[in-house]
Design an enzyme around this catalytic site. Structure first.
Site, mmCIF file in Angstrom:
data_model
loop_
_atom_site.group_PDB
_atom_site.id
_atom_site.type_symbol
_atom_site.label_atom_id
_atom_site.label_comp_id
_atom_site.label_asym_id
_atom_site.label_seq_id
_atom_site.Cartn_x
_atom_site.Cartn_y
_atom_site.Cartn_z
ATOM 1 N N ASN A 1 0.857 -1.184 0.000
ATOM 2 C CA ASN A 1 0.000 0.000 0.000
ATOM 3 C C ASN A 1 0.898 1.239 0.000
ATOM 4 O OD1 ASN A 1 -1.348 2.293 1.145
ATOM 5 N ND2 ASN A 1 -3.059 0.966 1.662
ATOM 6 N N ASP B 1 -0.116 4.504 -0.170
ATOM 7 C CA ASP B 1 -0.825 5.747 0.179
ATOM 8 C C ASP B 1 0.092 6.793 0.806
ATOM 9 O OD1 ASP B 1 -3.166 4.531 -0.581
ATOM 10 O OD2 ASP B 1 -3.916 4.210 1.455
ATOM 11 N N HIS B 2 1.002 6.313 1.681
ATOM 12 C CA HIS B 2 1.748 7.302 2.473
ATOM 13 C C HIS B 2 2.893 7.957 1.711
ATOM 14 C CE1 HIS B 2 -0.991 6.799 5.615
ATOM 15 N NE2 HIS B 2 -0.754 5.503 5.720
ATOM 16 N N ARG C 1 3.428 18.807 1.191
ATOM 17 C CA ARG C 1 4.101 20.002 0.686
ATOM 18 C C ARG C 1 3.512 20.490 -0.627
ATOM 19 N NH1 ARG C 1 9.095 20.737 3.463
ATOM 20 N NH2 ARG C 1 9.596 22.325 1.968
ATOM 21 N N HIS D 1 -5.698 3.637 -1.598
ATOM 22 C CA HIS D 1 -7.014 3.949 -1.041
ATOM 23 C C HIS D 1 -7.377 5.374 -1.458
ATOM 24 C CE1 HIS D 1 -9.617 4.132 2.914
ATOM 25 N NE2 HIS D 1 -10.306 4.473 1.840
ATOM 26 N N ARG E 1 -9.482 8.082 -0.777
ATOM 27 C CA ARG E 1 -10.401 8.474 0.299
ATOM 28 C C ARG E 1 -11.264 9.640 -0.159
ATOM 29 N NH1 ARG E 1 -8.848 6.418 5.612
ATOM 30 N NH2 ARG E 1 -10.528 7.756 6.308
ATOM 31 N N ARG F 1 -7.036 12.833 1.169
ATOM 32 C CA ARG F 1 -5.910 13.282 1.995
ATOM 33 C C ARG F 1 -4.558 12.789 1.471
ATOM 34 N NH1 ARG F 1 -7.108 9.887 7.463
ATOM 35 N NH2 ARG F 1 -9.142 10.855 7.166
ATOM 36 N N HIS F 2 -4.567 11.681 0.706
ATOM 37 C CA HIS F 2 -3.287 11.246 0.121
ATOM 38 C C HIS F 2 -3.436 10.961 -1.375
ATOM 39 C CE1 HIS F 2 -5.099 7.502 1.456
ATOM 40 N NE2 HIS F 2 -4.693 7.606 2.704
ATOM 41 N N GLU G 1 -8.779 0.468 -2.810
ATOM 42 C CA GLU G 1 -9.644 0.463 -1.627
ATOM 43 C C GLU G 1 -10.558 1.678 -1.704
ATOM 44 O OE1 GLU G 1 -7.074 0.823 1.695
ATOM 45 O OE2 GLU G 1 -6.211 -1.152 1.448
ATOM 46 N N THR H 1 -7.169 6.780 10.367
ATOM 47 C CA THR H 1 -6.997 5.730 9.363
ATOM 48 C C THR H 1 -8.220 4.825 9.497
ATOM 49 O OG1 THR H 1 -5.582 3.923 8.596
ATOM 50 C CG2 THR H 1 -5.617 4.314 10.962
ATOM 51 N N THR H 2 -8.345 3.840 8.603
ATOM 52 C CA THR H 2 -9.497 2.937 8.690
ATOM 53 C C THR H 2 -9.497 2.278 10.069
ATOM 54 O OG1 THR H 2 -9.058 2.524 6.360
ATOM 55 C CG2 THR H 2 -10.690 1.115 7.422
ATOM 56 N N GLU I 1 -11.038 -9.293 3.353
ATOM 57 C CA GLU I 1 -9.752 -8.876 3.929
ATOM 58 C C GLU I 1 -10.017 -8.646 5.412
ATOM 59 O OE1 GLU I 1 -7.177 -6.057 1.910
ATOM 60 O OE2 GLU I 1 -6.532 -5.268 3.861
ATOM 61 N N HIS J 1 -3.840 -4.166 7.725
ATOM 62 C CA HIS J 1 -3.932 -3.046 8.648
ATOM 63 C C HIS J 1 -3.028 -3.186 9.861
ATOM 64 C CE1 HIS J 1 -5.371 0.623 10.428
ATOM 65 N NE2 HIS J 1 -5.728 0.899 9.202
ATOM 66 N N GLY J 2 -2.144 -2.213 9.971
ATOM 67 C CA GLY J 2 -1.302 -2.079 11.159
ATOM 68 C C GLY J 2 -0.162 -3.074 11.253
ATOM 69 N N GLY K 1 1.112 -1.133 4.416
ATOM 70 C CA GLY K 1 1.517 0.168 3.893
ATOM 71 C C GLY K 1 2.367 0.985 4.844
ATOM 72 N N HIS K 2 1.749 1.408 5.951
ATOM 73 C CA HIS K 2 2.388 2.396 6.824
ATOM 74 C C HIS K 2 3.772 1.945 7.284
ATOM 75 C CE1 HIS K 2 2.822 4.683 10.673
ATOM 76 N NE2 HIS K 2 2.509 5.662 9.853
#
Ligand code: PXP
Length: 248
Positions: A7, A9-10, A18, A43, A45, A49-50, A73, A103-104, A158, A199-200, A221-222
């Site tokens: 993932n 996204d980040h 920026r 994702h 959203r 936001r990303h 997603e 986050t989700t 998932e 997730h996580g 992802g994160h």
């Protein structure tokens, strides 16, 4: 071997912070696929936001080039659903979405009939309008919820691993999570539905899940983007020092 969905996204979170056009989301997809990722997950959203709208098609072009799936997603928002239909990702993972969440925060509530009907309508629309699309539903490992999932025309669930990952990080017992993931795996696989997780998760909390061969696919992802900061920080600082040294 289980599949790894990366993932990214980040990477877009850093870019949006920026308002620049770097770091490049397509380069992130390319590097992840070159490194062996089995799919790219993003994702889109509602609050953007990303990931931004043009990113979806741009990343899809990269995954297509590598012959790997794009997993999009999304929450059941009419505007986002239309973007998905236009872009035709290989997989769509339907997630719950609240604007104010960081986050989700958990799986879909399919026991609420209004919610269930919205998810059902979205699944039907995707299957009708995107030839060959596969759908997964992001849910808790909860039998009543999974029984609702199997009524729908989906290809995978998932499982939300956020609470498990938190327990692992805080050194709390994880055996109950592992047992639940195992019993729900049997139930879901007996219905010929894929069993994915996300997730996580970190490199460490992934280990017990992988050792127990619980899931066919992990979307992470994160942690990957955080870890990448430290695997790259030294070389980035050295790059700038080189510029200064060669101009002293
Ligand atoms: N799977 C789903 C359904 C998600 O919503 C997310 C977060 O966007 C992930 C996986 C990845 O979670 P994380 O970034 O915590 O690894």
């Amino acid at each position: 071997m289980s599949r790894l969905g990366v993932n990214i996204d980040h990477v877009a979170t850093l870019r949006q912070a920026r308002g620049e056009h770097y770091p490049s989301i397509t380069e992130a997809a390319r590097i992840s696929l070159e490194a062996g990722a089995d799919q790219i997950t993003i994702h889109l959203r509602e609050d953007r936001r990303h990931i931004q709208d043009p990113d979806v098609n741009a990343v899809k072009l990269v995954t297509q080039r590598y012959g790997k799936p794009l997993n999009l997603e999304l929450g059941v928002d009419p505007g986002i659903i239309e973007i998905a239909v236009d872009t035709r990702p290989d997989w769509i993972c339907i997630v719950p979405e609240k604007r104010e969440e960081r986050t989700t925060e958990g799986g879909l509530n399919l026991l609420d009939d209004e919610n269930y009907q919205k998810v059902k309508a979205a699944c039907e629309k995707f299957k009708k309008e995107i030839p060959g699309v596969k759908i997964s539903l992001f849910v808790e490992a909860d039998r009543k919820t999974l029984e609702k999932c199997v009524e729908l025309n989906i290809d995978a669930v998932e499982i939300h691993t956020g609470d498990y990952a938190q327990a692992f990080l805080q050194d709390n017992p994880i055996e109950d999570f592992i047992e639940r993931f195992r019993s729900e795996k049997e139930f879901i696989e007996s219905k010929n539905i894929g069993y994915h997780a996300g997730h996580g998760l970190t490199d460490e909390s992934l280990v017990p899940l992988a050792e127990n061969k619980l899931f066919a696919e992990y979307n992470i992802g994160h942690w990957i983007i955080c870890d990448a900061v430290f695997s790259g920080l030294e070389s980035s600082v050295k790059k700038l020092i080189e510029v200064l040294e060669s101009n002293k």
